[in-house]
Design a protein around this motif. Structure first.
Motif, PDB file in Angstrom:
ATOM      1  N   GLN A   1      -6.384   0.074   8.217  1.00 41.47           N
ATOM      2  CA  GLN A   1      -6.328  -1.054   9.146  1.00 41.47           C
ATOM      3  C   GLN A   1      -5.246  -2.006   8.660  1.00 41.47           C
ATOM      4  O   GLN A   1      -5.225  -2.382   7.490  1.00 41.47           O
ATOM      5  CB  GLN A   1      -7.667  -1.792   9.216  1.00 41.47           C
ATOM      6  CG  GLN A   1      -8.805  -0.990   9.816  1.00 41.47           C
ATOM      7  CD  GLN A   1     -10.104  -1.792   9.867  1.00 41.47           C
ATOM      8  OE1 GLN A   1     -10.135  -2.973   9.540  1.00 41.47           O
ATOM      9  NE2 GLN A   1     -11.176  -1.123  10.277  1.00 41.47           N
ATOM     10  N   SER A   2      -4.364  -2.394   9.554  1.00 42.80           N
ATOM     11  CA  SER A   2      -3.262  -3.275   9.180  1.00 42.80           C
ATOM     12  C   SER A   2      -3.802  -4.577   8.600  1.00 42.80           C
ATOM     13  O   SER A   2      -4.635  -5.243   9.212  1.00 42.80           O
ATOM     14  CB  SER A   2      -2.400  -3.571  10.408  1.00 42.80           C
ATOM     15  OG  SER A   2      -1.289  -4.350  10.043  1.00 42.80           O
TER      16      SER A   2
ATOM     17  N   ASP B   1      -2.566   2.804  10.478  1.00 42.64           N
ATOM     18  CA  ASP B   1      -2.324   1.627  11.302  1.00 42.64           C
ATOM     19  C   ASP B   1      -1.041   0.910  10.892  1.00 42.64           C
ATOM     20  O   ASP B   1      -0.347   0.339  11.736  1.00 42.64           O
ATOM     21  CB  ASP B   1      -3.530   0.673  11.182  1.00 42.64           C
ATOM     22  CG  ASP B   1      -3.608  -0.319  12.319  1.00 42.64           C
ATOM     23  OD1 ASP B   1      -3.013  -0.052  13.383  1.00 42.64           O
ATOM     24  OD2 ASP B   1      -4.276  -1.361  12.152  1.00 42.64           O
ATOM     25  N   ALA B   2      -0.733   0.931   9.599  1.00 47.68           N
ATOM     26  CA  ALA B   2       0.483   0.279   9.096  1.00 47.68           C
ATOM     27  C   ALA B   2       0.985   1.032   7.873  1.00 47.68           C
ATOM     28  O   ALA B   2       0.197   1.466   7.029  1.00 47.68           O
ATOM     29  CB  ALA B   2       0.213  -1.181   8.741  1.00 47.68           C
ATOM     30  N   VAL B   3       2.314   1.192   7.793  1.00 44.99           N
ATOM     31  CA  VAL B   3       2.948   1.859   6.656  1.00 44.99           C
ATOM     32  C   VAL B   3       4.151   1.026   6.232  1.00 44.99           C
ATOM     33  O   VAL B   3       4.990   0.666   7.060  1.00 44.99           O
ATOM     34  CB  VAL B   3       3.408   3.290   7.008  1.00 44.99           C
ATOM     35  CG1 VAL B   3       4.093   3.949   5.806  1.00 44.99           C
ATOM     36  CG2 VAL B   3       2.237   4.140   7.488  1.00 44.99           C
TER      37      VAL B   3
ATOM     38  N   LYS C   1     -11.335   0.109   5.547  1.00 40.13           N
ATOM     39  CA  LYS C   1     -10.264  -0.730   5.020  1.00 40.13           C
ATOM     40  C   LYS C   1      -9.550  -0.060   3.848  1.00 40.13           C
ATOM     41  O   LYS C   1      -8.942  -0.729   3.013  1.00 40.13           O
ATOM     42  CB  LYS C   1     -10.812  -2.100   4.618  1.00 40.13           C
ATOM     43  CG  LYS C   1     -11.327  -2.912   5.793  1.00 40.13           C
ATOM     44  CD  LYS C   1     -11.740  -4.309   5.379  1.00 40.13           C
ATOM     45  CE  LYS C   1     -12.210  -5.112   6.594  1.00 40.13           C
ATOM     46  NZ  LYS C   1     -12.624  -6.496   6.231  1.00 40.13           N
ATOM     47  N   GLY C   2      -9.598   1.266   3.823  1.00 35.80           N
ATOM     48  CA  GLY C   2      -8.999   2.012   2.728  1.00 35.80           C
ATOM     49  C   GLY C   2      -7.479   1.949   2.740  1.00 35.80           C
ATOM     50  O   GLY C   2      -6.842   1.680   3.757  1.00 35.80           O
ATOM     51  N   ILE C   3      -6.897   2.212   1.569  1.00 38.12           N
ATOM     52  CA  ILE C   3      -5.448   2.130   1.363  1.00 38.12           C
ATOM     53  C   ILE C   3      -4.975   3.386   0.647  1.00 38.12           C
ATOM     54  O   ILE C   3      -5.632   3.865  -0.290  1.00 38.12           O
ATOM     55  CB  ILE C   3      -5.076   0.892   0.527  1.00 38.12           C
ATOM     56  CG1 ILE C   3      -5.596  -0.395   1.189  1.00 38.12           C
ATOM     57  CG2 ILE C   3      -3.562   0.798   0.325  1.00 38.12           C
ATOM     58  CD1 ILE C   3      -5.438  -1.625   0.320  1.00 38.12           C
TER      59      ILE C   3
ATOM     60  N   LEU D   1      -3.068  -5.533  -4.668  1.00 32.67           N
ATOM     61  CA  LEU D   1      -2.754  -6.790  -3.979  1.00 32.67           C
ATOM     62  C   LEU D   1      -3.726  -7.056  -2.832  1.00 32.67           C
ATOM     63  O   LEU D   1      -3.926  -8.207  -2.428  1.00 32.67           O
ATOM     64  CB  LEU D   1      -1.330  -6.761  -3.433  1.00 32.67           C
ATOM     65  CG  LEU D   1      -0.189  -6.746  -4.448  1.00 32.67           C
ATOM     66  CD1 LEU D   1       1.128  -6.474  -3.740  1.00 32.67           C
ATOM     67  CD2 LEU D   1      -0.124  -8.063  -5.219  1.00 32.67           C
ATOM     68  N   PHE D   2      -4.322  -5.992  -2.306  1.00 33.56           N
ATOM     69  CA  PHE D   2      -5.143  -6.106  -1.101  1.00 33.56           C
ATOM     70  C   PHE D   2      -6.613  -5.766  -1.327  1.00 33.56           C
ATOM     71  O   PHE D   2      -7.441  -6.049  -0.461  1.00 33.56           O
ATOM     72  CB  PHE D   2      -4.590  -5.185  -0.011  1.00 33.56           C
ATOM     73  CG  PHE D   2      -3.154  -5.452   0.331  1.00 33.56           C
ATOM     74  CD1 PHE D   2      -2.816  -6.422   1.261  1.00 33.56           C
ATOM     75  CD2 PHE D   2      -2.138  -4.759  -0.306  1.00 33.56           C
ATOM     76  CE1 PHE D   2      -1.490  -6.683   1.573  1.00 33.56           C
ATOM     77  CE2 PHE D   2      -0.808  -5.004  -0.004  1.00 33.56           C
ATOM     78  CZ  PHE D   2      -0.485  -5.972   0.934  1.00 33.56           C
TER      79      PHE D   2
END
Length: 254
Positions: free
Chosen positions: A215-216, A195-197, A169-171, A59-60
């Motif tokens: 990064q969020s 940064d965000a979960v 910008k990894g996920i 999605l990102f």
């Protein structure tokens, strides 16, 4: 030629075996727990819903360059990423040689080549290695032992090392499962490193998929639903449900 044995049991590791029911081949590690599955008529599809949800990073991010899988399972994610992202390097890490062998023999895992690298090693050693830091766009973590009571690696140090492996910008996607006490512990440890979960509602067999961002990201649900429709059309993954789950999570945690 089909191997004569469906049991792989090099000593020192849980044996890898299969069962087959209604056209689905399931992987087991010496217990009745299903550690992965493949529909024989669609060997390259991702059969289990929670494993499909591990692809929620799509999605990102549309064009990852390096995708890493920690915990091979039945190789569903590794095969899918290798086939559907032809410009990406795909690495899979598993400690159990029996799992790697049965995936090659009975789950259609192709041999290593210039893009695919399946390695037998401890996932902790992989993420702690400075040579892997800053090199991974997508990290998919599905680590369990034969008891399947919870992730075998879940410390703050482990998740920090996972974050270190990612590009800016990894996920990371993680399957958090097993005893309920594991959930909050894992989420809290991820939140120390990322940064965000966020996490989606529980699916079958107490599997919860968490997504952690280096990064969020900016969230625009109209864009995400449009992207989900594209993923459904191109990849046949039920991505709209992922966006619904994200929306529900954000509403609950507002």
């Amino acid at each position: 030629m089909k191997p004569t044995s469906s049991r792989f049991d090099l000593p020192g590791h849980p044996p890898a075996t299969i069962t087959e029911f209604e056209g689905v081949r399931s992987l087991h590690l010496g217990t009745s727990w299903v550690q992965g599955a493949m529909r024989l008529a669609k060997p390259d599809a991702i059969e289990l819903e929670y494993v499909q949800m591990m692809m929620m990073w799509m999605l990102f991010m549309e064009k990852p360059r390096h995708i890493v899988q920690l915990g091979l399972g039945s190789a569903a994610l590794t095969k899918f990423c290798y086939q559907r992202f032809p410009d990406a390097k795909v690495t899979a890490v598993d400690l159990n040689p029996n799992v790697i062998a049965i995936c090659h023999a009975l789950f259609g895992l192709p041999p290593n080549d210039a893009r695919l690298n399946v390695v037998e090693m401890n996932a902790l050693d992989f993420v702690m290695n400075p040579a892997n830091h800053g090199k991974v766009d997508v990290l998919q973590v599905d680590l369990y032992d034969e008891e399947a009571r919870g992730p075998v690696l879940d410390t703050p140090e482990f998740y920090q090392a996972c974050a270190d492996c990612l590009t800016d910008k990894g996920i990371m996607t993680v399957n958090v499962f097993g005893d309920y006490m594991n959930y909050d512990k894992n989420f809290q440890h991820m939140e120390l490193a990322f940064d965000a979960v966020v996490w989606l509602p529980e699916v079958h067999d107490a599997n919860i998929i968490a997504v952690a961002f280096k990064q969020s990201p900016a969230i625009d649900f109209s864009d995400l639903y449009e992207r989900a429709a594209t993923i459904k059309k191109q990849m046949n993954l039920r991505a709209k449900g992922w966006v619904d789950g994200l929306k529900s999570w954000m509403h609950d945690h507002a």
